[in-house]
Write a protein that holds these residues in place. Structure first.
Motif, PDB file in Angstrom:
ATOM      1  N   GLU A 517       0.828  -1.210   0.000  1.00  0.00           N
ATOM      2  CA  GLU A 517       0.000   0.000   0.000  1.00  0.00           C
ATOM      3  C   GLU A 517       0.859   1.254   0.000  1.00  0.00           C
ATOM      4  N   TYR A 615     -13.124   4.263 -14.013  1.00  0.00           N
ATOM      5  CA  TYR A 615     -11.673   4.061 -14.016  1.00  0.00           C
ATOM      6  C   TYR A 615     -10.874   5.285 -14.475  1.00  0.00           C
ATOM      7  N   TYR A 632      -2.396   4.625  -4.998  1.00  0.00           N
ATOM      8  CA  TYR A 632      -2.274   3.744  -3.842  1.00  0.00           C
ATOM      9  C   TYR A 632      -3.640   3.129  -3.523  1.00  0.00           C
ATOM     10  N   THR A 633      -3.715   1.831  -3.645  1.00  0.00           N
ATOM     11  CA  THR A 633      -4.945   1.132  -3.283  1.00  0.00           C
ATOM     12  C   THR A 633      -4.847   0.620  -1.861  1.00  0.00           C
ATOM     13  N   SER A 634      -5.982   0.254  -1.276  1.00  0.00           N
ATOM     14  CA  SER A 634      -6.001  -0.390   0.040  1.00  0.00           C
ATOM     15  C   SER A 634      -6.453  -1.830  -0.136  1.00  0.00           C
ATOM     16  N   SER A 647      -9.722  -5.154  -2.985  1.00  0.00           N
ATOM     17  CA  SER A 647      -9.006  -3.900  -3.132  1.00  0.00           C
ATOM     18  C   SER A 647     -10.023  -2.762  -3.194  1.00  0.00           C
ATOM     19  N   LYS A 648      -9.688  -1.621  -2.595  1.00  0.00           N
ATOM     20  CA  LYS A 648     -10.620  -0.483  -2.634  1.00  0.00           C
ATOM     21  C   LYS A 648      -9.851   0.836  -2.663  1.00  0.00           C
ATOM     22  N   ASP A 649     -10.542   1.854  -3.079  1.00  0.00           N
ATOM     23  CA  ASP A 649     -10.043   3.254  -3.074  1.00  0.00           C
ATOM     24  C   ASP A 649      -8.684   3.457  -3.733  1.00  0.00           C
ATOM     25  N   PRO A 650      -8.522   3.117  -5.018  1.00  0.00           N
ATOM     26  CA  PRO A 650      -9.495   2.528  -5.939  1.00  0.00           C
ATOM     27  C   PRO A 650      -9.356   0.994  -5.980  1.00  0.00           C
ATOM     28  N   ASN A 651     -10.389   0.347  -6.522  1.00  0.00           N
ATOM     29  CA  ASN A 651     -10.346  -1.099  -6.709  1.00  0.00           C
ATOM     30  C   ASN A 651      -9.590  -1.394  -8.008  1.00  0.00           C
ATOM     31  N   LEU A 652      -8.373  -1.918  -7.873  1.00  0.00           N
ATOM     32  CA  LEU A 652      -7.554  -2.208  -9.056  1.00  0.00           C
ATOM     33  C   LEU A 652      -7.669  -3.672  -9.491  1.00  0.00           C
TER      34      LEU A 652
END
Length: 900
Positions: A517, A615, A632-634, A647-652
């Motif tokens: 992250e 996107y 940076y995704t979470s 994956s979120k914020d964003p979902n990659l």
């Protein structure tokens, strides 16, 4: 008919221990098991539910079963320390109250129970056995012998036995001889599950009959397994059959349960262990008052309330006076309060910690408002946190707290002792695992909401320290309580192996995800700008074309207006009108393809619009915020029931991989200068797991010899001549069956009739017979046990007994999916841990950036890319030994779009 209650003493105490919260007295002595025991005795007294009462215990040392089979119960783990501390006290209390406490050397409690049951039946008594041991199901005899669930307070009879296991109690011994029992290390007949065993037993009833009619006993495979496991079956029957000859004579009159308060003699003990409610029960009726009046406060108890003391530590001296005595064995629940959720930018407002069930502390550091009270300096706070990190640190979602401490305050990496969010997820991966939800679930406790603390537009630094103290300390305190109760729940559910899996895999994995992250992935803003322009122009052109085909202008994004245009103005057939208008979802539009040129245009419009709004524009906005143009995704470690990362914020993970537009979006993700992006992807991992688990000879051979598995399947299904042309059919079947695909879904996927699809599935299972029995076995386990397990023993629970028809059908699909998808998730997680360790230990010029389910994306120095990639592949292919080889595919490029 009079009743005798026989209590499986250790079994009841185990259940009682795990069913109640982690109660303790002021000296820290656990009292949960003792509380459950007192409640049982009190309930029996008040309900007059029995005429005789007996406690049955296991004897110390080996039993006759160990002489028959030395490995019997060899896998049993030691019980939790808190439980073993309470057992001697409870057994002493049984004796003090004057109850019979029966045991005999060389025998188990189940044998004692069986013997007492025999004598009771001879004297025409109804027998109620308080136990959850399935071995005792063999004793059930409706209206005469029942099991009793002391937690649910209901009897378990013959109907319940048949519903759960599919066999009658009188056949249970022979049934168990085939099924075996992994918890007691009873071998059974390997390869035959609950459903298969029940089918055999209902047909033949005994092992002798089965083997006398072996040629009629199921399929050739089942017959082979039975013959191979014959000795094991008869041995297992000896192990599971209860003995009824422990005593040659037994006077049941000495076990009479009198109408008196048995607890009164234990008043001093209850004082000693600070069990206030037990003391109240012990004193009821002492003064000759009527029983009903005396027990009224007990039968209608007030809802118990949890409480703790929240203490502010606002100077270095106060803080040091508390933590100065902590050492590496101190268990500390820890939490931070911050100015935001982005740990790369947020600051610490304060931190809380807790080491006991009655007190928690808050250390204010960065509160910022007019007239703010004393606070600890950031330097002193960080020094204190470093000391806390040397203890046994537990937390709830520690990935956030540790990420903040690493990013903003330079703390060295630590592997936490426990994370209650991960523990709760491992114990029930389909449930809510947030702190508020867990507090409500386990303690019926309402946590103070964040929105009550922080006004809109402000952050936690604006909260007054006195109010912040309770809110923050409450988080640490509840986390401390949850650790104890969730750990108990896992031990009760035979999930102690997952406590080890958490320590060995999940907790180290927290640091892997934090690092990923922090790294992010670079985006080429120019490519995104070009794609934005291209999509906007395409949407404008499509809009004009749609208007021309419709003969009118309308809001294309409005499903209501689109429905009117398609089904009223253009008169297309098949439109289903709902309360809000016609349905125009993807399935409806796909079914109308070819009916009118407008449909293809609308589908294209929706695809372009989704790519632009979901996107391209959000990614461009995020890239502009970072000086390195990195996004940076979470990663959510507990975000799915199967165990996959989300994956979120964003979902990659959800960028379409098969569409041309999806590839163009991926092409905007690039390697930094001097580096290359590398994709390493597990090849057909779930099919390999199918071969591993099912041990199907044809599948094993195909993977071991490295042939094209889909072609091999096509040959089996359609023959040599048609195989090449129908390889895609075989591929759809191979993967579809792992996700519970039936004839209807397969027919839609392949564009064939349901009859043809059904025939293909039938032929598939005929070609791979072991696969069918294995998949059915998974579904049997859901029905019998209520869960399935992945390769690392992670469980997903299914409440099959209380499900409706639609839910049961979904459970059948999801259970199969979980075994394969969840096991694949296990393997890639193991690989990520090992690869990350290699990168850190050797300081490799390589970075793990993303995980897309079965694929890992790396950024590796250009000159080292092939060498390092080979080493990573070696780890992934050897991370776990399967019955077939693991294989990976590697792709190298300057952008993500070039990979694969």
């Amino acid at each position: 008919m009079k009743t005798i209650t026989i209590i499986d003493t250790f079994g009841f105490f185990f259940r009682s221990y795990f069913a109640l919260p982690p109660l303790r007295n002021s000296e820290g002595f656990p009292t949960g098991l003792l509380t459950g025991f007192v409640n049982l005795v009190d309930t029996l007294h008040r309900d007059h539910a029995t005429d005789y009462l007996v406690f049955a215990l296991d004897s110390k040392g080996p039993t006759f079963r160990n002489e028959i089979y030395p490995e019997y119960k060899a896998n049993r783990e030691a019980p939790p320390e808190d439980l073993t501390k309470q057992l001697p006290v409870a057994i002493r209390w049984i004796e003090q109250m004057g109850f019979a406490n029966l045991s005999k050397e060389g025998f188990e409690a189940d044998d004692v129970i069986t013997t007492v049951t025999k004598f009771a039946r001879e004297q025409d008594l109804k027998v109620r056995i308080v136990s959850h041991d399935k071995d005792l199901y063999q004793l059930i005899d409706d209206a005469r012998v029942v099991m009793y669930d002391s937690i649910k307070r209901k009897e378990v009879d013959e109907a319940a036995c048949i519903e759960k296991f599919g066999v009658r109690p009188e056949d249970f011994v022979d049934f168990q001889a085939i099924v075996g029992d992994s918890s007691d290390n009873v071998p059974g007949v390997k390869g035959i599950g609950v459903k298969g065993a029940a089918k055999l037993i209902n047909m033949f009833h005994t092992l002798e009959n089965i083997y006398a009619n072996i040629e009629k006993a199921g399929t050739p495979r089942i017959q082979k397994l039975l013959l191979e496991g014959k000795e094991s079956a008869f041995l297992s029957r000896e192990l599971v059959r209860m003995r009824d000859d422990v005593y040659t004579d037994l006077d049941l009159s000495q076990f009479i349960f009198e109408d008196k308060n048995y607890l009164s003699c234990l008043a001093d003990e209850f004082e000693k262990y600070e069990m206030k409610r037990a003391l109240q029960k012990a004193k009821n009726g002492e003064n000759g008052e009527g029983g009903d009046k005396a027990v009224k406060p007990v039968t209608q108890p007030k809802k118990p309330t949890l409480a703790f003391e929240a203490v502010t530590l606002d100077t270095r001296e106060k803080l040091e006076s508390v933590i100065g005595t902590f050492d590496k064995e101190t268990m500390v629940a820890f939490d931070t309060e911050t100015t935001g959720l982005d740990t790369k930018k947020a600051g610490m407002v304060g931190f809380s910690f807790c080491t006991s069930a009655d007190k928690a502390y808050y250390v204010p550091v960065g509160h910022n408002y007019l007239g703010v009270e004393d606070q600890v300096s950031e330097t002193d706070a960080v020094a204190a946190i470093k000391k806390l990190m040397q203890c046994k640190v537990i937390g709830q979602n520690l990935k956030f707290d540790l990420s903040l401490l690493y990013n903003r305050y330079g703390l060295d990496e630590v592997v936490p002792y426990a994370d209650t969010m991960i523990m709760a997820w491992l114990s029930d991966p389909g449930s809510k695992v947030g702190l508020d939800a867990l507090a409500q679930k386990f303690f019926k406790y309402e946590m103070k909401p964040f929105k009550e603390m922080v006004k809109k537009g402000e952050d936690f630094s604006a909260v007054a320290i006195p109010e912040a103290t309770f809110y923050a300390a409450e988080d640490a305190w509840m986390t401390y309580l949850l650790y104890g109760v969730v750990k108990k729940k896992m031990e009760l559910g035979s999930l102690t192996h997952l406590l080890k899996e958490a320590q060995n895999v999940e907790y180290p994995f927290i640091n892997v995800l934090i690092r990923m992250e922090q790294l992010g992935i670079k985006v080429d803003q120019n490519r995104l700008h070009m794609l934005q322009k291209q999509l906007s122009e395409a949407l404008a052109a499509l809009t004009e074309e749609i208007y021309a085909l419709a003969g009118t202008e309308f809001n294309i994004r409005s499903t209501q207006q689109l429905g009117v245009v398609l089904f009223q103005q253009l008169g297309l057939k098949g439109g289903k009108k709902t309360k809000t208008g016609y349905s125009t979802n993807e399935a409806v539009l796909q079914s109308l393809k070819g009916e009118h040129p407008i449909i293809a245009k609308i589908l294209a419009y929706r695809e372009y619009q989704k790519m632009l709004s979901t996107y391209v524009e959000p990614l461009l906005k995020l890239a502009k915020k970072d000086e390195k143009s990195r996004i940076y995704t979470s990663f959510l470690q507990t975000g799915t029931a199967t165990g996959r990362l989300s994956s979120k914020d964003p979902n990659l993970q959800n960028i379409p991989v098969r569409s041309e537009l999806g590839r163009e979006v991926r092409s905007a993700f690039v390697a930094k200068e001097g580096y290359r992006l590398v994709s390493i992807d597990y090849s057909q991992i779930e099919l390999r797991l199918l071969a591993h688990f099912s041990r199907d000879a044809a599948l094993l051979e195909a993977f071991r010899t490295g042939v094209d598995i889909h072609m091999a399947t096509a040959v089996k299904l359609f023959g040599e001549e048609e195989a090449k042309a129908k390889r895609n059919f075989a591929k759809s079947v191979n993967f579809g069956l792992l996700y519970g695909m039936g004839p209807k879904k397969l027919s839609g996927e392949l564009g064939i009739s349901q009859a043809e699809a059904k025939e293909i599935i039938t032929n598939y299972f005929a070609s791979f017979p072991t696969v069918k029995s294995f998949l059915e076995g998974i579904q049997e386990r859901v029905k019998a046990d209520g869960y399935v397990e992945t390769i690392l023993g992670r469980r997903r629970l299914f409440d099959y007994e209380n499900a409706n028809g639609m839910q049961k059908a979904a459970f059948m699909r999801e259970s199969v999916n979980t075994v394969f998808q969840g096991s694949a998730a296990d393997l890639i997680k193991l690989s990520m841990n090992q690869i990350d360790s290699m990168i850190q230990d050797e300081k490799l010029d390589a970075f793990m950036l993303l995980q897309i389910h079965d694929e890992l994306i790396f950024e590796i120095k250009k000159e080292k890319v092939e060498e390092i990639s080979r080493r990573f592949v070696h780890i992934m292919e050897n991370v776990y030994e399967l019955n077939v080889p693991l294989e990976c595919s590697v792709s190298i490029g300057e952008s993500w779009g070039e990979l694969k």
